[in-house]
Scaffold this motif. Structure first.
Motif, PDB file in Angstrom:
ATOM      1  N   THR A 453       0.850  -1.561   0.024  1.00  0.00           N
ATOM      2  CA  THR A 453       0.124  -0.103  -0.093  1.00  0.00           C
ATOM      3  C   THR A 453       0.833   1.149   0.008  1.00  0.00           C
ATOM      4  OG1 THR A 453      -1.649  -1.388   1.489  1.00  0.00           O
ATOM      5  CG2 THR A 453      -2.010   1.064   1.483  1.00  0.00           C
ATOM      6  N   PHE A 454       2.015   1.262   0.641  1.00  0.00           N
ATOM      7  CA  PHE A 454       2.841   2.436   0.762  1.00  0.00           C
ATOM      8  C   PHE A 454       3.736   2.912  -0.452  1.00  0.00           C
ATOM      9  CE2 PHE A 454       6.828   4.564   2.479  1.00  0.00           C
ATOM     10  CZ  PHE A 454       6.469   5.327   2.835  1.00  0.00           C
ATOM     11  N   ALA A 455       3.861   1.854  -1.306  1.00  0.00           N
ATOM     12  CA  ALA A 455       4.859   1.811  -2.507  1.00  0.00           C
ATOM     13  C   ALA A 455       3.761   2.101  -3.481  1.00  0.00           C
ATOM     14  CB  ALA A 455       5.630   0.609  -3.072  1.00  0.00           C
ATOM     15  N   ARG A 456       2.648   1.222  -3.440  1.00  0.00           N
ATOM     16  CA  ARG A 456       1.582   1.525  -4.548  1.00  0.00           C
ATOM     17  C   ARG A 456       1.368   3.369  -4.678  1.00  0.00           C
ATOM     18  NH1 ARG A 456       0.319  -1.334  -8.155  1.00  0.00           N
ATOM     19  NH2 ARG A 456       0.207  -3.551  -7.788  1.00  0.00           N
ATOM     20  N   GLN A 457       1.050   3.926  -3.652  1.00  0.00           N
ATOM     21  CA  GLN A 457       0.470   5.147  -3.054  1.00  0.00           C
ATOM     22  C   GLN A 457       1.440   6.483  -3.837  1.00  0.00           C
ATOM     23  OE1 GLN A 457      -1.892   5.711   0.154  1.00  0.00           O
ATOM     24  NE2 GLN A 457      -1.493   7.855   0.630  1.00  0.00           N
ATOM     25  N   LEU A 458       3.564   6.062  -3.020  1.00  0.00           N
ATOM     26  CA  LEU A 458       3.890   6.623  -3.557  1.00  0.00           C
ATOM     27  C   LEU A 458       4.294   6.640  -4.305  1.00  0.00           C
ATOM     28  CD1 LEU A 458       6.312   6.185  -0.430  1.00  0.00           C
ATOM     29  CD2 LEU A 458       5.000   7.852  -0.754  1.00  0.00           C
ATOM     30  N   ILE A 459       4.819   5.824  -5.702  1.00  0.00           N
ATOM     31  CA  ILE A 459       4.466   6.387  -6.770  1.00  0.00           C
ATOM     32  C   ILE A 459       3.505   6.511  -8.074  1.00  0.00           C
ATOM     33  CG2 ILE A 459       6.270   3.597  -7.062  1.00  0.00           C
ATOM     34  CD1 ILE A 459       3.894   1.749  -8.410  1.00  0.00           C
ATOM     35  N   GLU A 460       2.403   6.516  -7.693  1.00  0.00           N
ATOM     36  CA  GLU A 460       1.002   7.492  -7.756  1.00  0.00           C
ATOM     37  C   GLU A 460       1.476   8.966  -8.042  1.00  0.00           C
ATOM     38  OE1 GLU A 460      -2.188   6.277  -6.065  1.00  0.00           O
ATOM     39  OE2 GLU A 460      -2.238   3.741  -6.799  1.00  0.00           O
ATOM     40  N   GLU A 461       2.089   8.767  -6.990  1.00  0.00           N
ATOM     41  CA  GLU A 461       3.090  10.173  -6.947  1.00  0.00           C
ATOM     42  C   GLU A 461       4.370  10.857  -7.511  1.00  0.00           C
ATOM     43  OE1 GLU A 461       0.370  12.856  -5.775  1.00  0.00           O
ATOM     44  OE2 GLU A 461      -0.617  11.562  -5.884  1.00  0.00           O
ATOM     45  N   ASP A 462       4.876  10.433  -7.948  1.00  0.00           N
ATOM     46  CA  ASP A 462       6.186   9.835  -9.055  1.00  0.00           C
ATOM     47  C   ASP A 462       7.291   9.797  -8.329  1.00  0.00           C
ATOM     48  OD1 ASP A 462       5.093  11.002 -11.432  1.00  0.00           O
ATOM     49  OD2 ASP A 462       4.487  12.472 -10.988  1.00  0.00           O
TER      50      ASP A 462
END
Length: 619
Positions: A453-462
């Motif tokens: 969850t943490f990783a996906r949210q961060l890559i979505e925000e570049d």
């Protein structure tokens, strides 16, 4: 049951274990509930035999132990001992790798070919070891002698501290926390926490920073650099992950633990024609070597070996009923494995003189005849194949491809030989920042959920994600280590990944390889002529559980990296220590810890920190 794991393969094996009447880590956790409240707050002390003592957190009972130590002293002493243990684990791993290379140089470990002589020579140059006209074995002997001296260093500070940006080194000197020697810091930490020595929580905390730095910039760095010399510097490689990598028609051998000194040779020995022929005679179609935890990380990033799973899957692999042998070395190996294996035909084979397991067969690793030991272990597994109980075999179908092996050198190569493209992408905002996700699984939390969850949210925000250890195994199983995962990234990061053909989450190795992340952060800081603490960089350990993770978190903060913990550390029994770790260290080393169990809120904290750092840099 679905609250135990995000992974379908794991859930199916948890269900099978229940049917097979096998107790797993989640069952043992339930049996421990409610866990000790004093322990969770960090306010119990067993450091002398006047105790054990505990502090009443509500103020109605004792506020000091028999010796007079209060909550602040007890909590910080416990934290410092955890740091010392974690630093010792990583650093002893590093010492073992250095000793193996030293033995090779002396001609007594002939089975280990040095695979990266260029890195050996580069290290020699960094350590001011002359290489002119010297045989590689002579260079290796002098380099390893120099690095083994770092453990009891008497010259003032560790050599790899010279990689740290000048501003950070000056800060450490000012605070008197520059690590002086790996063993020295661990020993001094144990001395300080003995009854009647250091009782000032701030003084204890500063020693904690210095001890952890001796791990990150010392023991772990030695482990990483010399593993690259011996076994090759990782470069991008593809493979498969999750329990579906086990084969129902082959001899399945799982390599579990942390050290590559034996596992790397087992990978090679499994290709031996005589062993393959023996496997055939026993009715197997081949020998299937798979990795688990950080031993798995070590061999996957150098050989693309299939990866069976992370920390919470070590028992589940046995529950498949299809594993002939689990070969273990050191660290993160559950003592329960022989009990679980007893319900099936699996052999647990311990190999380290430092780690023995009642109920396991012990075949000791020896650098002097390592290949022979590797073949003996494989032969033992093959001989066990006919004992497989086919009625108990159930291999999950779940597998996922991965691309791993992004060492600092591999990242530089992908960028064309310079960090400039990455720095430019950060400056323009195509990449807003970098997040390092590391650490273990913890059965108190849903397996892999917080990591993903943490990783996906961060890559979505570049935000570019880098990582090591079990966190990256979670990412591998979920497809985040594939270039195609860039489709889920923000437009800036996606464009960068697609242009370079890389995933948005970069696997950088095992837990000692967090040192690689430190090198990259230091190099970016040097390029921008700032301190590491000025960078839009965060670290996170969303599901951490081990003392090694405590040391990692502390050396990250001491290096200037804001670090988010996803599980609550046992410090809340002292308001002073809690405030020091989450607020006070900002004015001391320019970074703090944050604790946030919700991974979505943790990602918001990371993004807020990155935005603040970008603004401060004028980006």
């Amino acid at each position: 049951m679905s609250d135990k794991s995000s992974d379908k393969a794991s859930l199916s094996m948890i269900k099978k274990a229940s049917t097979d009447n096998v107790k797993l880590v989640w069952d043992r956790l339930e049996a421990q509930e409610p866990q000790c409240g004093f322990g969770k707050l960090g306010i119990c002390c067993r450091n002398c035999n006047m105790g054990p003592c505990r502090i009443d957190p509500f103020g109605d009972g004792p506020q000091e132990g028999v010796c007079g130590a209060g909550a602040d002293t007890i909590v910080m002493r416990n934290v410092l001992r955890a740091i010392a243990s974690g630093a010792a684990a990583h650093s002893d791993h590093g010492r073992g790798i250095a000793m193996t290379l030293n033995e090779w140089a002396r001609g007594t470990a002939k089975d280990y070919p040095v695979k990266d002589e260029n890195k050996l020579k580069a290290l020699a140059g960094e350590l001011q070891v002359s290489i002119d006209g010297k045989d590689p074995k002579v260079i290796a002997l002098e380099v390893t002698n120099c690095l083994l001296e770092q453990f009891g260093c008497i010259k003032g500070h560790l050599d790899f501290v010279n990689r740290v940006p000048q501003k950070r080194r000056e800060l450490w000197e000012k605070l008197n926390i520059t690590p002086r020697g790996i063993d020295r810091e661990v020993v001094e930490s144990m001395h300080r926490t003995h009854i009647g020595v250091d009782n000032d929580y701030v003084s204890l905390a500063l020693q904690g920073l210095r001890t952890a730095l001796s791990d990150g910039w010392g023991g772990s760095t030695i482990a990483t650099e010399l593993s690259d010399v011996l076994f090759g510097t990782p470069k991008p490689v593809k493979g498969e992950s999750n329990l579906g990598v086990l084969r129902d028609d082959q001899v399945n051998i799982i390599l579990h633990g942390h050290e590559p000194t034996l596992s790397d040779l087992i990978v090679h020995a499994a290709r031996d024609p005589e062993l393959l022929e023996l496997a055939g005679k026993k009715g197997a179609a081949g020998i299937n070597i798979c990795g688990m935890c950080c031993t798995g990380n070590e061999i996957l990033m150098r050989h693309g070996v299939p990866l069976a799973g992370n920390f919470l899957q070590q028992e589940l692999a046995i529950v498949t009923g299809a594993v002939e042998a689990v070969i273990v070395d050191i660290q993160c190996i559950m003592p329960a494995l022989p009990h679980v294996a007893g319900c099936y035909h699996t052999k647990i084979i311990s190999t380290s003189s430092k780690a023995k397991f009642p109920g396991a067969e012990h075949i000791e690793m020896n650098e002097h005849n390592a290949l022979a030991v590797a073949k003996k272990i494989i032969r033992t597994a093959i001989e066990n194949f006919p004992n497989r109980k086919t009625e108990k075999v159930n291999i999950p179908s779940e597998t996922m491809e991965y691309m791993a092996g992004f060492s600092a050198e591999a990242i530089l190569k992908a960028l064309g030989g310079s960090l400039t493209p990455l720095v430019d992408a950060i400056k323009t905002g195509s990449i807003k920042g970098i997040a390092a996700i590391v650490g273990c699984n913890n059965p108190k939390y849903k397996q892999d959920y917080s990591h993903l969850t943490f990783a996906r949210q961060l890559i979505e925000e570049d935000v570019l994600v880098v990582g090591t250890g079990c966190a990256m195994i979670a990412s591998a199983k979920d497809g985040l280590l594939l270039p195609e995962a860039a489709a889920g990234a923000g437009p800036g990061l996606r464009a960068v990944c697609e242009s370079l053909g890389i995933p948005p989450v970069l696997h950088m190795g095992s837990c000692v390889d967090i040192s690689r992340i430190l090198f990259v952060a230091a190099a970016i800081a040097n390029t921008l002529n700032v301190d590491i603490s000025d960078l839009p960089v965060v670290a996170a350990a969303p599901e951490w559980m081990s003392e090694k993770a405590v040391s990692i978190g502390v050396y990250a903060v001491a290096s200037g990296i804001y670090t988010i913990l996803g599980t609550v550390p046992p410090v809340l029994g002292s308001k002073q220590v809690t405030e020091l770790l989450t607020e006070g260290t900002r004015d001391v080393v320019g970074a703090t810890f944050a604790v946030e169990e919700d991974p979505e809120k943790a990602a918001e904290l990371a993004l807020r920190h990155i935005a603040q750092k970008r603004s401060a840099l004028g980006l």
